[in-house]
Enzyme design. Structure first.
Site, PDB file in Angstrom:
ATOM      1  N   VAL A 117       0.897  -1.212   0.418  1.00 11.31           N
ATOM      2  CA  VAL A 117      -0.110  -0.119  -0.048  1.00 11.31           C
ATOM      3  C   VAL A 117       0.979   1.227  -0.100  1.00 11.31           C
ATOM      4  O   VAL A 117       2.080   1.212   0.402  1.00 11.31           O
ATOM      5  CB  VAL A 117      -1.011   0.045   1.207  1.00 11.31           C
ATOM      6  CG1 VAL A 117      -1.890  -1.353   1.345  1.00 11.31           C
ATOM      7  CG2 VAL A 117      -0.158  -0.014   2.397  1.00 11.31           C
ATOM      8  N   ASP A 177       4.973   1.619   1.288  1.00 11.61           N
ATOM      9  CA  ASP A 177       5.869   2.231   0.205  1.00 11.61           C
ATOM     10  C   ASP A 177       6.691   3.177   1.223  1.00 11.61           C
ATOM     11  O   ASP A 177       6.099   4.044   1.851  1.00 11.61           O
ATOM     12  CB  ASP A 177       5.289   2.893  -0.680  1.00 11.61           C
ATOM     13  CG  ASP A 177       6.091   3.263  -1.957  1.00 11.61           C
ATOM     14  OD1 ASP A 177       7.221   3.760  -1.467  1.00 11.61           O
ATOM     15  OD2 ASP A 177       5.716   3.280  -2.931  1.00 11.61           O
ATOM     16  N   GLU A 222       5.355  -9.867 -12.843  1.00 15.40           N
ATOM     17  CA  GLU A 222       4.478 -10.348 -13.789  1.00 15.40           C
ATOM     18  C   GLU A 222       5.142 -11.613 -14.453  1.00 15.40           C
ATOM     19  O   GLU A 222       4.426 -12.158 -15.493  1.00 15.40           O
ATOM     20  CB  GLU A 222       4.080  -9.312 -14.838  1.00 15.40           C
ATOM     21  CG  GLU A 222       3.207  -8.371 -14.012  1.00 15.40           C
ATOM     22  CD  GLU A 222       2.643  -7.391 -15.147  1.00 15.40           C
ATOM     23  OE1 GLU A 222       3.028  -7.475 -16.238  1.00 15.40           O
ATOM     24  OE2 GLU A 222       1.816  -6.523 -14.779  1.00 15.40           O
TER      25      GLU A 222
END
Length: 418
Positions: A112, A138, A305
């Site tokens: 977050v 963060d 990813e």
């Protein structure tokens, strides 16, 4: 005519005492009256969208729901948060709702950096006392944001902040490292969590905790990792063929080509989101192949990813799902480039090609049946999250096998509303 005067017969000390007592009484009365007037003048909770009833009470049920909760951000940012009342005041579920859920604890990683109120609403939606929650903030988030979440985690014994914070850059290795930091913390816990799910602060669940537990234990996923993805397509290969340089604010592709992946691995491409077995997490943190792929991925674009889904196609990886493809309904997302092929419209607005949902997107989300929806903003069409939140809480409590506590209700039927 005789003038009658009132005298104090208690001596000067007694008289002064009575006078002070009277003044104190007046002060208390005035203070309470002021507080009462202040409460009366407070902005009332935002009402539900006019068509929300169709989602909350179908089949012509005339029930009207009255929201009880409209002070999350002001409550959390208050310097005098009382832990003994926080869970009650913010409507957290304080008991396992079924033996089935208690026997299958989950772990969550929340990465977050903003949207404090949306995050708190997400956390209480997925919260259960048997689960475990690691929150990665963060490193560049404002101190007041971190302080608010620290106060919240201090009041919830199974919620903690990651021991190491990254300065997260969109598309950078730092995003992958943030998840790994939390995984390192989670494996040290005494909680016997069975699978870990990662989230961002603008997600919201479409399944209840019971539904998640059942879905992750069904025949397809019982001992499997969920990392939707396929072999890396040609148009994506630039992400791993060239070196990328990450700064604290941006990511730049260089003209320097990378060497081949370690151990002749076939690189896959998929989502950054997953549901992983505990054995797979141990493999990620300890296995030499996993570590080598991690090092090789440091200067690739958006390594989260390809990292999880590539490891999940190794035969030696616990819970591997070789050939799994895009199966696994982890996220309901309306991508801008999938307009007309996967969805008819974004009724909110696009941010970085992803739809920030509006109220008219809710029927699509509910019908979609995914585990989570992404994404929501507190200051943009907040009525969408209001309605989805109540729909989710109604479903969650309707399947509970324990007595329902009044503090668990986010809204009450209007005839019951205070």
């Amino acid at each position: 005519m005789t003038t009658r005067s009132t005298k104090c017969h208690l001596g000067w000390k007694g008289c002064v005492f009575l006078m002070c007592l009277g003044m104190s009484s007046v002060y208390i009365w005035v203070t309470r009256s002021t507080e009462t007037r202040s409460k009366v003048k407070m902005t009332p909770c935002r009402p539900f969208h006019a068509h929300c009833r169709d989602l909350l009470a179908p089949n012509d049920d005339p029930t009207e729901w009255h929201r009880r909760d409209c002070r999350i951000k002001s409550y959390i940012t208050n310097s005098k948060v009382d832990c003994s009342n926080l869970r009650k005041d913010l409507h957290f579920i304080t008991s396992p709702l079924s033996a089935e859920e208690e026997a299958y604890p989950l772990a969550f990683i929340l990465t977050v950096h903003k949207e404090l109120e949306v995050l708190v609403r997400l956390l209480r939606a997925i919260y259960a006392p048997q689960n475990l929650y690691c929150v990665h903030i963060d490193a560049k988030s404002p101190p007041e944001y971190r302080n608010s979440l620290r106060k919240l985690s201090d009041c919830l014994e199974n919620v903690f902040l990651s021991t190491r914070s990254e300065t997260v850059v969109y598309g950078g290795f730092s995003r992958l490292q943030a998840d790994l930091n939390c995984m390192g913390d989670l494996v040290k816990s005494k909680v016997g969590w069975r699978k870990v799910i990662n989230l961002c602060g603008q997600d919201y669940p479409l399944m209840s905790n019971l539904e998640l537990v059942r879905y992750l234990q069904d025949k397809m996923w019982r001992d499997k990792n969920m990392t939707p993805g396929i072999k890396q397509p040609e148009h994506i290969k630039w992400r791993t063929q060239f070196q990328h340089n990450e700064s604290h604010v941006y990511f730049v592709q260089s003209k320097v080509k990378k060497g081949p992946p370690p151990h002749n691995m076939q690189i896959f491409f998929g989502t950054a989101y997953y549901a992983l077995t505990r054995g797979f997490v141990d493999f990620v943190l300890e296995n030499p192949k996993a570590r080598d792929l991690l090092e090789w991925s440091r200067d690739t674009y958006s390594p989260d990813e390809h990292y999880w889904v590539t490891l999940n196609h190794l035969t030696e990886a616990p819970g591997n799902n070789i050939g799994g493809g895009w199966t696994g309904g982890i996220r309901a997302i309306k991508w801008a480039d999938q307009f007309r092929t996967k969805h008819k419209a974004c009724n909110g607005r696009y941010v970085r090609g992803i739809c920030v949902y509006g109220f008219e997107d809710l029927p699509w989300l509910i019908k979609k049946g995914s585990m989570f929806a992404n994404k929501f903003e507190n200051d943009f069409q907040p009525e969408a999250l209001d309605c989805l939140e109540q729909w989710h809480r109604n479903k969650l409590l309707s399947n509970a096998n324990v007595p329902i506590e009044s503090s668990w209700l986010l809204a009450t039927p209007r005839e019951m509303a205070p």
